[in-house]
Design a protein around this motif. Structure first.
Motif, PDB file in Angstrom:
ATOM      1  N   SER A   1      51.192  60.609  66.035  1.00 39.07           N
ATOM      2  CA  SER A   1      50.564  60.380  64.880  1.00 39.07           C
ATOM      3  C   SER A   1      51.199  61.067  63.821  1.00 39.07           C
ATOM      4  N   VAL A   2      50.951  60.704  62.579  1.00 42.40           N
ATOM      5  CA  VAL A   2      51.687  61.388  61.584  1.00 42.40           C
ATOM      6  C   VAL A   2      51.194  62.901  61.229  1.00 42.40           C
ATOM      7  N   ASN A   3      52.160  63.835  61.275  1.00 44.64           N
ATOM      8  CA  ASN A   3      51.342  65.258  61.223  1.00 44.64           C
ATOM      9  C   ASN A   3      51.393  65.581  59.634  1.00 44.64           C
ATOM     10  N   PRO A   4      50.096  66.305  59.329  1.00 47.38           N
ATOM     11  CA  PRO A   4      49.947  66.930  58.129  1.00 47.38           C
ATOM     12  C   PRO A   4      50.638  68.000  57.740  1.00 47.38           C
ATOM     13  N   GLU A   5      50.927  67.921  56.386  1.00 47.17           N
ATOM     14  CA  GLU A   5      51.853  69.045  56.001  1.00 47.17           C
ATOM     15  C   GLU A   5      51.037  70.395  55.531  1.00 47.17           C
ATOM     16  N   LEU A   6      50.627  70.838  56.830  1.00 51.01           N
ATOM     17  CA  LEU A   6      49.835  72.127  56.688  1.00 51.01           C
ATOM     18  C   LEU A   6      50.218  73.302  57.574  1.00 51.01           C
ATOM     19  N   GLY A   7      49.968  74.799  57.301  1.00 51.88           N
ATOM     20  CA  GLY A   7      50.541  75.547  58.130  1.00 51.88           C
ATOM     21  C   GLY A   7      52.119  75.685  58.328  1.00 51.88           C
TER      22      GLY A   7
ATOM     23  N   PHE B   1      51.056  69.120  65.010  1.00 52.81           N
ATOM     24  CA  PHE B   1      51.108  68.437  66.246  1.00 52.81           C
ATOM     25  C   PHE B   1      49.863  67.408  66.083  1.00 52.81           C
ATOM     26  N   ALA B   2      50.194  66.100  66.634  1.00 49.42           N
ATOM     27  CA  ALA B   2      49.143  65.043  66.647  1.00 49.42           C
ATOM     28  C   ALA B   2      49.745  63.961  67.465  1.00 49.42           C
ATOM     29  N   TYR B   3      48.492  63.284  68.155  1.00 45.71           N
ATOM     30  CA  TYR B   3      48.790  62.278  68.654  1.00 45.71           C
ATOM     31  C   TYR B   3      47.410  61.305  68.876  1.00 45.71           C
ATOM     32  N   THR B   4      47.361  60.202  69.123  1.00 46.20           N
ATOM     33  CA  THR B   4      46.267  59.183  69.477  1.00 46.20           C
ATOM     34  C   THR B   4      46.218  58.794  70.671  1.00 46.20           C
ATOM     35  N   SER B   5      45.103  58.683  71.368  1.00 47.08           N
ATOM     36  CA  SER B   5      44.844  58.199  72.819  1.00 47.08           C
ATOM     37  C   SER B   5      43.804  57.089  72.546  1.00 47.08           C
ATOM     38  N   THR B   6      44.219  55.992  73.209  1.00 43.94           N
ATOM     39  CA  THR B   6      43.078  54.982  73.477  1.00 43.94           C
ATOM     40  C   THR B   6      42.672  54.706  74.798  1.00 43.94           C
ATOM     41  N   MET B   7      41.558  54.894  75.194  1.00 45.85           N
ATOM     42  CA  MET B   7      40.879  54.991  76.733  1.00 45.85           C
ATOM     43  C   MET B   7      40.178  53.573  76.864  1.00 45.85           C
TER      44      MET B   7
ATOM     45  N   ALA C   1      46.748  69.402  66.075  1.00 53.05           N
ATOM     46  CA  ALA C   1      46.723  71.121  66.017  1.00 53.05           C
ATOM     47  C   ALA C   1      47.659  71.346  64.816  1.00 53.05           C
ATOM     48  N   VAL C   2      47.347  72.467  64.466  1.00 56.11           N
ATOM     49  CA  VAL C   2      48.043  73.042  63.238  1.00 56.11           C
ATOM     50  C   VAL C   2      48.152  74.559  63.529  1.00 56.11           C
ATOM     51  N   ARG C   3      49.447  75.222  63.640  1.00 55.39           N
ATOM     52  CA  ARG C   3      49.469  76.578  63.978  1.00 55.39           C
ATOM     53  C   ARG C   3      49.821  77.472  62.475  1.00 55.39           C
ATOM     54  N   LYS C   4      49.127  78.403  62.187  1.00 54.35           N
ATOM     55  CA  LYS C   4      49.357  79.303  61.009  1.00 54.35           C
ATOM     56  C   LYS C   4      49.773  80.671  61.648  1.00 54.35           C
ATOM     57  N   GLY C   5      50.894  80.943  61.721  1.00 53.26           N
ATOM     58  CA  GLY C   5      51.119  82.467  62.212  1.00 53.26           C
ATOM     59  C   GLY C   5      50.472  82.587  63.687  1.00 53.26           C
ATOM     60  N   ASN C   6      49.724  83.432  63.944  1.00 47.79           N
ATOM     61  CA  ASN C   6      49.473  83.708  65.270  1.00 47.79           C
ATOM     62  C   ASN C   6      48.044  83.234  65.591  1.00 47.79           C
TER      63      ASN C   6
END
Length: 223
Positions: free
Chosen positions: A162-168, A172-178, A191-196
């Motif tokens: 998936s397209v990642n947002p410009e944050l932090g 990381f992003a993905y889409t799953s279809t079950m 998921a978005v990482r911001k430092g620790n």
């Protein structure tokens, strides 16, 4: 093969990789007049779970229609989950039990009764967060399809980045279809990482997209 508790949580998208951590070059001339090199800045230490809890989303953050729920079953509800057809995920399951990061807190919400939104906030040294998130999301996007078995029921899963947002600092992003017996269910994991500190949201794509900025906004400044 059967996968670890942490792996099962990520497979189902209810609960948060191999990165190249740059080393510091020590090259240089033998200039006797050169000033001593400054020591590289120490990495920020992980925050304790108690410091992470105020960073979780609340019903007030999300707005009307959301109700926080308790996960009464814990990891037991993932005991009969296994994955076939994706070597990277199978290897991830073989890497052992236990939490991936130094500290974690989580919250779960329902929206209008039939949609869910899960959140995890993790903390560790920035290099560890970066490395393990890359490993984890790399594994889950390495196979466009795989089979998830819940008890004796095989479930086909399709995965797309998936397209990642410009944050932090990292995203990381993905889409799953079950393909469930009751019909297809689409979940987005971001998921978005911001430092620790890193935040991860999992749920209906529209809910994840709607609230990721608010979730990241609650994190402290990157360290």
């Amino acid at each position: 093969m059967r996968i670890s508790t942490s792996g099962r949580r990520w497979v189902l998208g209810t609960a948060v990789c191999g990165v190249l951590i740059a080393g510091c070059s020590s090259g240089g001339g033998d200039d006797g007049d050169a000033k001593p090199r400054a020591k590289p800045a120490a990495e920020a230490k992980p925050l304790a779970a108690g410091a992470l809890r105020p960073l979780l989303l609340t019903e007030a953050d999300l707005g009307s229609g959301y109700v926080q729920v308790q996960d009464e079953l814990g990891s037991e509800k993932f005991d009969d989950i296994s994955v076939q057809g994706c070597p990277a995920l199978e290897k991830l399951g073989q890497d052992g039990e236990g939490d991936m990061f130094a500290a974690k807190v989580e919250a779960s919400f329902t929206y209008d009764r039939d949609a869910t939104l899960g959140e995890e906030v993790h903390s560790d040294r920035p290099s560890v967060l970066s490395s393990k998130l890359r490993e984890l999301f790399g594994a889950y996007t390495s196979c466009p399809t795989y089979t998830l078995t819940s008890g004796t029921t095989p479930i086909k899963v399709k995965v797309s980045k998936s397209v990642n947002p410009e944050l932090g600092d990292e995203q990381f992003a993905y889409t799953s279809t079950m393909e469930l017996p009751s019909g297809a269910q689409v979940l987005k994991t971001m998921a978005v990482r911001k430092g620790n500190v890193a935040v991860m949201l999992v749920g209906a794509p529209a809910l994840v997209d709607r609230h990721i900025k608010t979730a990241v906004g609650k994190l402290p400044a990157g360290n």
